[in-house]
Design a protein around this motif. Structure first.
Motif, short mmCIF file in Angstrom:
data_model
loop_
_atom_site.label_atom_id
_atom_site.label_comp_id
_atom_site.label_asym_id
_atom_site.label_seq_id
_atom_site.Cartn_x
_atom_site.Cartn_y
_atom_site.Cartn_z
N GLY A 283 0.80 -1.22 0.00
CA GLY A 283 0.00 0.00 0.00
C GLY A 283 0.83 1.26 0.00
O GLY A 283 2.01 1.26 0.38
N LEU A 284 0.20 2.34 -0.47
CA LEU A 284 0.79 3.69 -0.46
C LEU A 284 -0.27 4.65 0.07
O LEU A 284 -1.46 4.47 -0.15
CB LEU A 284 1.17 4.13 -1.88
CG LEU A 284 2.33 3.41 -2.57
CD1 LEU A 284 2.34 3.78 -4.06
CD2 LEU A 284 3.65 3.79 -1.94
N ALA A 285 0.17 5.71 0.75
CA ALA A 285 -0.76 6.71 1.25
C ALA A 285 -0.08 8.06 1.38
O ALA A 285 1.15 8.14 1.55
CB ALA A 285 -1.34 6.28 2.61
N TYR A 286 -0.90 9.10 1.30
CA TYR A 286 -0.43 10.47 1.54
C TYR A 286 -1.33 11.09 2.59
O TYR A 286 -2.56 11.04 2.50
CB TYR A 286 -0.46 11.31 0.27
CG TYR A 286 -0.05 12.75 0.50
CD1 TYR A 286 1.30 13.08 0.64
CD2 TYR A 286 -1.00 13.77 0.60
CE1 TYR A 286 1.69 14.40 0.87
CE2 TYR A 286 -0.62 15.07 0.82
CZ TYR A 286 0.73 15.38 0.95
OH TYR A 286 1.11 16.69 1.19
N ASP A 287 -0.71 11.68 3.61
CA ASP A 287 -1.43 12.18 4.78
C ASP A 287 -0.98 13.62 5.04
O ASP A 287 0.19 13.86 5.35
CB ASP A 287 -1.08 11.28 5.97
CG ASP A 287 -2.08 11.37 7.09
OD1 ASP A 287 -3.05 12.13 6.97
OD2 ASP A 287 -1.90 10.66 8.09
N ARG A 288 -1.89 14.56 4.92
CA ARG A 288 -1.55 15.98 5.08
C ARG A 288 -1.59 16.37 6.55
O ARG A 288 -2.47 16.00 7.30
CB ARG A 288 -2.57 16.82 4.30
CG ARG A 288 -2.24 18.30 4.24
CD ARG A 288 -3.41 19.05 3.63
NE ARG A 288 -3.11 20.47 3.43
CZ ARG A 288 -4.02 21.43 3.50
NH1 ARG A 288 -5.28 21.14 3.77
NH2 ARG A 288 -3.69 22.69 3.28
N THR A 289 -0.61 17.17 6.96
CA THR A 289 -0.55 17.63 8.34
C THR A 289 -1.58 18.72 8.61
O THR A 289 -1.87 19.55 7.74
CB THR A 289 0.85 18.16 8.68
OG1 THR A 289 0.85 18.65 10.02
CG2 THR A 289 1.26 19.30 7.75
N PRO A 290 -2.14 18.76 9.83
CA PRO A 290 -3.03 19.88 10.19
C PRO A 290 -2.28 21.14 10.59
O PRO A 290 -2.90 22.19 10.76
CB PRO A 290 -3.81 19.31 11.37
CG PRO A 290 -2.87 18.35 12.01
CD PRO A 290 -2.11 17.73 10.88
N VAL A 291 -0.96 21.06 10.78
CA VAL A 291 -0.17 22.23 11.17
C VAL A 291 -0.10 23.18 9.97
O VAL A 291 0.38 22.81 8.90
CB VAL A 291 1.23 21.83 11.63
CG1 VAL A 291 2.06 23.07 11.97
CG2 VAL A 291 1.14 20.91 12.84
N ALA A 292 -0.56 24.41 10.16
CA ALA A 292 -0.75 25.31 9.03
C ALA A 292 0.50 26.09 8.64
O ALA A 292 0.67 26.45 7.48
CB ALA A 292 -1.88 26.29 9.34
N ALA A 293 1.40 26.38 9.59
CA ALA A 293 2.54 27.25 9.28
C ALA A 293 3.64 27.05 10.32
O ALA A 293 3.41 26.53 11.42
CB ALA A 293 2.10 28.72 9.28
N ALA A 294 4.85 27.50 9.95
CA ALA A 294 5.99 27.39 10.87
C ALA A 294 5.74 28.18 12.15
O ALA A 294 6.20 27.80 13.23
CB ALA A 294 7.26 27.89 10.19
N GLU A 295 4.98 29.27 12.04
CA GLU A 295 4.73 30.12 13.20
C GLU A 295 3.82 29.43 14.23
O GLU A 295 3.80 29.82 15.40
CB GLU A 295 4.09 31.44 12.75
CG GLU A 295 5.04 32.38 12.01
CD GLU A 295 5.36 31.91 10.61
OE1 GLU A 295 6.38 32.36 10.04
OE2 GLU A 295 4.58 31.09 10.05
N THR A 296 3.04 28.45 13.80
CA THR A 296 2.16 27.75 14.74
C THR A 296 2.59 26.31 14.98
O THR A 296 1.86 25.55 15.61
CB THR A 296 0.71 27.76 14.23
OG1 THR A 296 0.65 27.19 12.91
CG2 THR A 296 0.16 29.18 14.20
N THR A 297 3.78 25.95 14.49
CA THR A 297 4.32 24.62 14.82
C THR A 297 4.71 24.60 16.29
O THR A 297 5.41 25.50 16.77
CB THR A 297 5.54 24.30 13.95
OG1 THR A 297 5.14 24.25 12.57
CG2 THR A 297 6.15 22.96 14.34
N LEU A 298 4.26 23.60 17.00
CA LEU A 298 4.58 23.45 18.42
C LEU A 298 5.72 22.45 18.58
O LEU A 298 5.78 21.44 17.87
CB LEU A 298 3.36 22.94 19.19
CG LEU A 298 2.09 23.79 19.10
CD1 LEU A 298 0.93 23.07 19.78
CD2 LEU A 298 2.31 25.16 19.73
#
Length: 456
Positions: free
Chosen positions: A371-386
């Motif tokens: 299998g293969l999959a692509y999963d997008r992160t919910p983190v919107a920007a570097a400024e809001t990366t925790l």
């Protein structure tokens, strides 16, 4: 009827008192799907990157992915599995700044590997109650997150340790409307716990009660909650070779009650405790999810699988930690009861995941998976990366196999490597005395799982 190796099911022969040991085993704290969602609700899906998750329905773990799939199972089935998850997350500094004057001791260092290695187990039981009605129960961990940094760490005032665990108990029913259509529904009683530790500040703090060494002191937040949710699903089979599934899991609102507690070097401990310790709570709405899946048998050997899923991560925005009692000597407004002691600015966005997979029946005993999959992160920007969630877009590459030692048993094996896009961070908390963390994360994930399923 002849047994088809790709579809062996065609071969017919008081919750709060859950023991602490079970909570510890199943309330795992990892994050493999984007954000802090855990896809590892079974090990049998790892080999196909969870493609077709709401349509496959080949063991009792369908209770989680689509309860309507229980109508495809035999009179009684159990499924027990576990996934070993190894995460690496290494920070590379690129201009982090604490804001302290020259000569003042402060924070530094890359924090080592913030990832962990843990086991995510699950358990399911289904049984046929009547010719058209099935019941079941699943125990799993739908969400989890754990990051832990070594000393020295320039971002220690953002987070040194962050651990979120969930335990989900999911009784379900499925009704077979006719030979082509089944529906299912379940309720979810979910426990969440949080354990958050950080250095109080990047620099000493002059106060009316003396200069406190806050760069050598820490504050922890520990809290938990039980709450309710629900899930529904539909399974449609226009013919014996085609299955289409759709499932939905509701958002669950949690109010976690607990406490804020400080620790400090012995000489300063009483003063630090006097300005920091109190009761506290936080609210979080864990996201809703929607899965649309398909499974198509091409011939006696090949079956192809597809999956599109959506997660409503925008339910997680600013997470406020609010005091429920005043500290002994509130020298700042944040020390009063009802004041916000800290805000975690997540600002998540909604996400999509797509997956494709295939099963190949090698013989009557073995089926190979990929299998293969692509999963997008919910983190919107570097400024809001925790620093507690250095997440990036993910690409799955998976392989696995199923072994059928007899007509009633199946053993699934799965292995996946998840490529995580380098994650930029530019989180500025200078105004709050916690410094600026700027740089990037180099991350990767390995999954290995085994699952045993049996009909009886």
């Amino acid at each position: 009827m002849t047994k088809n190796p790709l579809n062996p099911r065609l071969h017919k022969p008081a919750l709060k008192a859950v023991p602490a040991a079970l909570l510890g085993l199943l309330g795992c704290s990892l994050a493999q799907a984007a954000g802090f969602q855990l896809l590892e609700q079974n090990a049998s899906g790892i080999g196909t990157a969870y493609a077709g998750s709401a349509a496959v329905a080949d063991n009792a773990s369908t209770i989680y992915f689509n309860p309507a799939g229980m109508t495809e199972l035999r009179d009684r089935e159990i499924s027990l599995g576990g996934s070993l998850v190894d995460i690496s997350a290494k920070f590379r500094d690129n201009g982090s700044f604490t804001g302290t004057p020259p000569g003042v001791p402060t924070l530094a260092g890359n924090g080592g590997n913030a990832g962990t290695t843990n086991l995510v187990p699950n358990a399911y039981l289904s049984w046929k109650l009547s010719p058209q009605l099935w019941g079941g129960i699943g125990i799993s961990a739908p969400f989890g997150l754990k990051t832990e940094y070594d000393d020295p760490w320039v971002g220690a005032a953002h987070a040194r340790h962050f651990d979120v665990k969930t335990l989900n108990i999911n009784p379900s029913l499925a009704f077979k409307v006719n030979d082509t259509l089944s529906v299912g529904a379940g309720i979810n009683y979910q426990r969440i716990s949080a354990d958050y530790l950080r250095t109080i500040s990047v620099a000493p703090l002059p106060t009316p009660i003396g200069v406190l060494p806050l760069q050598a002191s820490s504050v922890s937040f520990r809290a938990n909650d039980w709450s309710w949710g629900w899930n529904v699903g539909v399974l449609y089979k226009p013919n014996e070779d085609t299955r289409l599934g759709i499932s939905y899991r509701s958002a669950i609102k949690h109010t976690l009650d607990g406490s804020l507690n400080t620790s400090a070097p012995a000489a300063a401990a009483p003063a630090v405790a006097a300005i920091g310790n109190s009761g506290a709570y936080t609210r979080i709405k864990l996201p809703e999810t929607l899965i649309i899946s398909g499974a198509q048998r091409v011939n006696a050997q090949w079956e192809v699988l597809g999956d599109v899923s959506w997660t409503g991560w925008n339910s997680v925005q600013d997470v406020n930690i609010v005091r429920t009692s005043s500290v002994a000597q509130p020298i700042t407004p944040t020390g009063a009861s009802g004041a916000t002691a800290q805000t975690l600015e997540a600002r998540f966005r909604n996400t999509w995941r797509v997956a494709l997979g295939a099963n190949y029946a090698l013989n009557n005993a073995w089926t190979l998976k990929g299998g293969l999959a692509y999963d997008r992160t919910p983190v919107a920007a570097a400024e809001t990366t925790l620093v507690s969630l250095p997440d990036g877009n993910r690409t799955w590459l998976s392989a696995g196999a199923q072994w059928r030692p007899d007509a009633d048993s199946r053993v699934d094996f799965g292995l996946a490597h998840i490529f995580v896009k380098d994650t930029d961070i530019n989180n500025n908390q200078l105004a709050a005395g916690r410094g600026l963390v700027r740089g990037s994360y180099d991350s990767r994930i390995w999954l290995m799982g085994v699952q045993y399923s049996r009909a009886f």
